[in-house]
Design an enzyme around this catalytic site. Structure first.
Site, PDB file in Angstrom:
ATOM      1  N   CYS A   4       0.026 115.636  73.456  1.00 53.47           N
ATOM      2  CA  CYS A   4       0.391 114.936  74.649  1.00 53.47           C
ATOM      3  C   CYS A   4       0.156 113.240  74.657  1.00 53.47           C
ATOM      4  O   CYS A   4      -0.965 112.922  74.325  1.00 53.47           O
ATOM      5  CB  CYS A   4      -0.528 115.624  75.820  1.00 53.47           C
ATOM      6  SG  CYS A   4      -0.399 114.550  77.279  1.00 53.47           S
ATOM      7  N   CYS A   7      -2.911 112.240  76.779  1.00 51.58           N
ATOM      8  CA  CYS A   7      -3.986 112.456  76.415  1.00 51.58           C
ATOM      9  C   CYS A   7      -4.495 111.652  75.053  1.00 51.58           C
ATOM     10  O   CYS A   7      -5.555 111.041  74.907  1.00 51.58           O
ATOM     11  CB  CYS A   7      -3.886 113.966  75.617  1.00 51.58           C
ATOM     12  SG  CYS A   7      -3.957 115.082  77.210  1.00 51.58           S
ATOM     13  N   HIS A  46      -6.334 117.278  81.109  1.00 51.75           N
ATOM     14  CA  HIS A  46      -4.719 117.399  81.169  1.00 51.75           C
ATOM     15  C   HIS A  46      -4.324 118.279  82.258  1.00 51.75           C
ATOM     16  O   HIS A  46      -4.661 119.704  82.220  1.00 51.75           O
ATOM     17  CB  HIS A  46      -4.080 117.955  79.749  1.00 51.75           C
ATOM     18  CG  HIS A  46      -2.874 118.041  79.600  1.00 51.75           C
ATOM     19  ND1 HIS A  46      -1.960 117.435  79.071  1.00 51.75           N
ATOM     20  CD2 HIS A  46      -2.090 119.376  80.045  1.00 51.75           C
ATOM     21  CE1 HIS A  46      -0.824 117.540  79.277  1.00 51.75           C
ATOM     22  NE2 HIS A  46      -0.722 118.814  79.552  1.00 51.75           N
ATOM     23  N   ASN A  86       6.716 112.008  89.636  1.00 44.81           N
ATOM     24  CA  ASN A  86       7.946 112.613  89.415  1.00 44.81           C
ATOM     25  C   ASN A  86       7.445 113.918  88.677  1.00 44.81           C
ATOM     26  O   ASN A  86       6.527 114.021  88.035  1.00 44.81           O
ATOM     27  CB  ASN A  86       8.802 111.903  88.290  1.00 44.81           C
ATOM     28  CG  ASN A  86       9.312 110.333  88.555  1.00 44.81           C
ATOM     29  OD1 ASN A  86       9.779 110.584  89.731  1.00 44.81           O
ATOM     30  ND2 ASN A  86       9.544 109.594  87.758  1.00 44.81           N
ATOM     31  N   GLY A  92      13.188 113.916  87.091  1.00 40.81           N
ATOM     32  CA  GLY A  92      12.918 112.693  85.915  1.00 40.81           C
ATOM     33  C   GLY A  92      11.744 112.490  85.242  1.00 40.81           C
ATOM     34  O   GLY A  92      11.391 111.424  84.647  1.00 40.81           O
ATOM     35  N   THR A  94       9.396 112.688  82.516  1.00 43.24           N
ATOM     36  CA  THR A  94       9.527 112.619  80.916  1.00 43.24           C
ATOM     37  C   THR A  94       8.145 112.912  80.190  1.00 43.24           C
ATOM     38  O   THR A  94       8.333 113.153  79.160  1.00 43.24           O
ATOM     39  CB  THR A  94      10.078 111.285  80.468  1.00 43.24           C
ATOM     40  OG1 THR A  94       9.205 110.237  80.943  1.00 43.24           O
ATOM     41  CG2 THR A  94      11.314 111.254  81.019  1.00 43.24           C
ATOM     42  N   HIS A  97       2.104 115.185  81.542  1.00 41.91           N
ATOM     43  CA  HIS A  97       0.603 114.991  81.818  1.00 41.91           C
ATOM     44  C   HIS A  97       0.603 114.174  83.296  1.00 41.91           C
ATOM     45  O   HIS A  97       1.303 113.238  83.402  1.00 41.91           O
ATOM     46  CB  HIS A  97       0.026 114.087  80.907  1.00 41.91           C
ATOM     47  CG  HIS A  97      -1.277 113.930  80.871  1.00 41.91           C
ATOM     48  ND1 HIS A  97      -2.433 114.019  79.905  1.00 41.91           N
ATOM     49  CD2 HIS A  97      -2.143 113.392  81.965  1.00 41.91           C
ATOM     50  CE1 HIS A  97      -3.687 113.767  80.675  1.00 41.91           C
ATOM     51  NE2 HIS A  97      -3.505 113.553  81.701  1.00 41.91           N
ATOM     52  N   HIS A  99       0.781 112.090  86.239  1.00 45.22           N
ATOM     53  CA  HIS A  99       0.613 110.843  86.627  1.00 45.22           C
ATOM     54  C   HIS A  99       1.116 110.271  87.827  1.00 45.22           C
ATOM     55  O   HIS A  99       2.358 110.796  88.250  1.00 45.22           O
ATOM     56  CB  HIS A  99       1.263 109.945  85.081  1.00 45.22           C
ATOM     57  CG  HIS A  99       2.608 110.179  84.907  1.00 45.22           C
ATOM     58  ND1 HIS A  99       2.952 111.500  84.158  1.00 45.22           N
ATOM     59  CD2 HIS A  99       3.782 109.412  85.302  1.00 45.22           C
ATOM     60  CE1 HIS A  99       4.373 111.214  83.921  1.00 45.22           C
ATOM     61  NE2 HIS A  99       4.733 110.132  84.556  1.00 45.22           N
ATOM     62  N   HIS A 101       2.788 106.949  89.519  1.00 43.22           N
ATOM     63  CA  HIS A 101       3.227 105.632  89.222  1.00 43.22           C
ATOM     64  C   HIS A 101       2.834 104.726  90.523  1.00 43.22           C
ATOM     65  O   HIS A 101       2.864 105.085  91.479  1.00 43.22           O
ATOM     66  CB  HIS A 101       4.789 105.370  89.182  1.00 43.22           C
ATOM     67  CG  HIS A 101       5.319 106.212  88.004  1.00 43.22           C
ATOM     68  ND1 HIS A 101       5.921 105.632  86.949  1.00 43.22           N
ATOM     69  CD2 HIS A 101       5.780 107.391  87.956  1.00 43.22           C
ATOM     70  CE1 HIS A 101       6.451 106.397  86.038  1.00 43.22           C
ATOM     71  NE2 HIS A 101       6.270 107.419  86.693  1.00 43.22           N
TER      72      HIS A 101
HETATM   73  P1  DGP Z   1       8.001 109.698  84.030  1.00 36.35           P
HETATM   74  O1  DGP Z   1       9.282 109.567  84.161  1.00 36.35           O
HETATM   75  O2  DGP Z   1       7.511 110.059  85.528  1.00 36.35           O
HETATM   76  O3  DGP Z   1       7.317 111.105  83.187  1.00 36.35           O
HETATM   77  O4  DGP Z   1       7.328 108.446  83.697  1.00 36.35           O
HETATM   78  C1  DGP Z   1       6.816 108.292  82.408  1.00 36.35           C
HETATM   79  C2  DGP Z   1       6.271 106.681  82.106  1.00 36.35           C
HETATM   80  O5  DGP Z   1       5.285 106.766  80.916  1.00 36.35           O
HETATM   81  C3  DGP Z   1       7.368 106.004  81.915  1.00 36.35           C
HETATM   82  O6  DGP Z   1       7.648 105.025  83.047  1.00 36.35           O
HETATM   83  C4  DGP Z   1       7.240 105.272  80.613  1.00 36.35           C
HETATM   84  C5  DGP Z   1       5.731 105.734  80.451  1.00 36.35           C
HETATM   85  N1  DGP Z   1       5.296 105.647  79.034  1.00 36.35           N
HETATM   86  C6  DGP Z   1       5.907 106.502  78.249  1.00 36.35           C
HETATM   87  N2  DGP Z   1       5.343 106.185  76.862  1.00 36.35           N
HETATM   88  C7  DGP Z   1       4.217 105.349  77.046  1.00 36.35           C
HETATM   89  C8  DGP Z   1       3.342 104.974  76.235  1.00 36.35           C
HETATM   90  O7  DGP Z   1       3.144 105.080  74.967  1.00 36.35           O
HETATM   91  N3  DGP Z   1       2.518 103.736  76.786  1.00 36.35           N
HETATM   92  C9  DGP Z   1       2.805 103.389  77.951  1.00 36.35           C
HETATM   93  N4  DGP Z   1       1.974 102.369  78.497  1.00 36.35           N
HETATM   94  N5  DGP Z   1       3.517 103.991  79.125  1.00 36.35           N
HETATM   95  C10 DGP Z   1       4.554 104.921  78.245  1.00 36.35           C
END
Ligand code: DGP
Length: 117
Positions: A4, A7, A46, A86, A92, A94, A97, A99, A101
């Site tokens: 992850c 993680c 997680h 999300n 959407g 991606t 884990h 989170h 925003h």
């Molecule tokens: P979501 O699409 O809601 O799953 O948002 C995932 C977010 O995670 C996306 O806005 C980009 C961010 N993200 C993905 N990989 C990394 C990373 O390695 N570092 C940081 N700072 N953000 C990341």
């Protein structure tokens, strides 16, 4: 979870621009910001998504929202901000884990985070 990405960020295996940390929560700036302030607030433990929140782990989501409110104050988002989680493919998500925003620093468009359908 060993594969992850969040993680790995929490463990320091992948660098991040950390803005907040406590016993349960880690928060860092999104790598693809969609607003002047775009911070991801995540539980250290997680949990895959909102769909996996249960009576046993809901305190982690509460801690994330408590942290989001604190961060919003330190980021001077007093005129408003948006908190988005999300959840699942159609929304959407991606990174699987949990989170939140935290977006602000400007008047936000109606649709933000993830592609508008
Ligand atoms: P979501 O699409 O809601 O799953 O948002 C995932 C977010 O995670 C996306 O806005 C980009 C961010 N993200 C993905 N990989 C990394 C990373 O390695 N570092 C940081 N700072 N953000 C990341």
């Amino acid at each position: 979870m060993s594969d992850c990405i969040f993680c790995k960020i929490i463990n320091g295996e992948i660098p991040s621009d950390k803005v907040y940390e406590d016993e349960h929560v880690y928060a860092f700036r999104d790598i693809e910001p969609q607003a002047p302030v775009h911070i991801l607030v995540v539980p250290k433990e997680h949990v895959a998504s909102v769909a996996d929140i249960s009576a046993e782990n809901s305190h982690l989501a509460a801690k994330c929202l408590e942290a989001a409110a604190k961060i919003a104050r330190t980021e001077n988002l007093s005129s408003g901000y948006r908190v988005i989680a999300n959840t699942g493919r159609d929304a959407g998500q991606t990174v699987f884990h949990l989170h939140f925003h935290l977006l602000g620093g400007a008047e936000l468009p109606a649709m933000i985070v993830g592609d508008a359908v």
